[in-house]
Motif scaffolding. Structure first.
Motif, PDB file in Angstrom:
ATOM      1  N   LYS A  11      -2.297  -0.617  -8.315  1.00 24.41           N
ATOM      2  CA  LYS A  11      -2.304   0.358  -9.412  1.00 24.41           C
ATOM      3  C   LYS A  11      -0.878   0.666  -9.884  1.00 24.41           C
ATOM      4  O   LYS A  11      -0.611   0.670 -11.087  1.00 24.41           O
ATOM      5  N   LEU A  12       0.040   0.918  -8.947  1.00 23.01           N
ATOM      6  CA  LEU A  12       1.421   1.228  -9.325  1.00 23.01           C
ATOM      7  C   LEU A  12       2.279  -0.023  -9.486  1.00 23.01           C
ATOM      8  O   LEU A  12       3.176  -0.059 -10.329  1.00 23.01           O
ATOM      9  N   LEU A  13       2.011  -1.035  -8.675  1.00 25.58           N
ATOM     10  CA  LEU A  13       2.831  -2.237  -8.707  1.00 25.58           C
ATOM     11  C   LEU A  13       2.479  -3.176  -9.857  1.00 25.58           C
ATOM     12  O   LEU A  13       3.259  -4.041 -10.215  1.00 25.58           O
TER      13      LEU A  13
ATOM     14  N   GLU B 248       0.831  -1.205   0.000  1.00 26.50           N
ATOM     15  CA  GLU B 248       0.000   0.000   0.000  1.00 26.50           C
ATOM     16  C   GLU B 248       0.868   1.259   0.000  1.00 26.50           C
ATOM     17  O   GLU B 248       0.598   2.213  -0.736  1.00 26.50           O
ATOM     18  N   VAL B 249       1.928   1.267   0.803  1.00 27.77           N
ATOM     19  CA  VAL B 249       2.841   2.408   0.833  1.00 27.77           C
ATOM     20  C   VAL B 249       3.545   2.565  -0.514  1.00 27.77           C
ATOM     21  O   VAL B 249       3.861   3.672  -0.937  1.00 27.77           O
TER      22      VAL B 249
ATOM     23  N   ARG C 104      -1.575  -7.375  -7.345  1.00 28.88           N
ATOM     24  CA  ARG C 104      -1.800  -7.425  -5.893  1.00 28.88           C
ATOM     25  C   ARG C 104      -0.649  -8.151  -5.216  1.00 28.88           C
ATOM     26  O   ARG C 104      -0.098  -9.099  -5.753  1.00 28.88           O
ATOM     27  N   VAL C 105      -0.334  -7.682  -4.046  1.00 26.21           N
ATOM     28  CA  VAL C 105       0.676  -8.332  -3.212  1.00 26.21           C
ATOM     29  C   VAL C 105      -0.062  -8.961  -2.040  1.00 26.21           C
ATOM     30  O   VAL C 105      -0.695  -8.273  -1.255  1.00 26.21           O
ATOM     31  N   ARG C 106       0.026 -10.287  -1.958  1.00 28.72           N
ATOM     32  CA  ARG C 106      -0.683 -11.013  -0.900  1.00 28.72           C
ATOM     33  C   ARG C 106       0.259 -11.654   0.112  1.00 28.72           C
ATOM     34  O   ARG C 106      -0.180 -12.123   1.147  1.00 28.72           O
TER      35      ARG C 106
END
Length: 145
Positions: free
Chosen positions: A15-17, A9-10, A20-22
């Protein structure tokens, strides 16, 4: 350690990455590939909040100014690791204080448990970041810090 989703999130989230990072494994894969240059800007924007000097100092810690201007798209592996480290410390401070302004204040002020250095300065190395996280988790769990 703070959840990978909060670190992502930081860094700007899906959107930028680009996805999703889980898990820490997902985050590790992104760092290995090279984080998007915009992720560093996003993390710095959270901390600096319009303070040009703070923005430049943080960015220059990760990527030299001339390199920043030449860099296209993605950071290299070392720059990505440093960016993830800063994002991890920022995310941990946000979680502990549950208030962005208090987290920013903590990160910018000298702390006795960090040899009088500001947590953000101490986080310049991986071991320093671990010390900052230890102080933050001590605060979270009500230990003397």
């Amino acid at each position: 350690m703070i959840e990978a989703e909060k670190i992502a999130e930081v860094l700007g989230g899906p959107k930028l990455l680009g996805r999703r990072v889980r898990s820490v494994a997902d985050l590790d894969a992104l760092v290995h590939e090279g984080l998007p240059k915009r992720s560093l800007s996003h993390a710095i924007d959270w901390f600096a909040r319009g303070k040009a000097e703070a923005r430049s100092r943080l960015r220059d810690h990760v990527v030299a100014q001339a390199t920043w201007h030449r860099r296209k798209g993605r950071l290299n592996a070392r720059e990505s690791e440093v960016t993830e480290r800063l994002a991890r410390v920022f995310a941990t401070a946000r979680h502990v204080f549950d208030d962005d302004e208090m987290a920013r204040s903590f990160l910018g002020k000298p702390h006795p448990e960090l040899d009088g250095r500001a947590p953000l300065d101490a986080a310049g190395t991986e071991l320093g970041a671990r010390r900052v996280e230890d102080v933050l988790w001590g605060l979270y769990f009500g230990l003397a810090a």
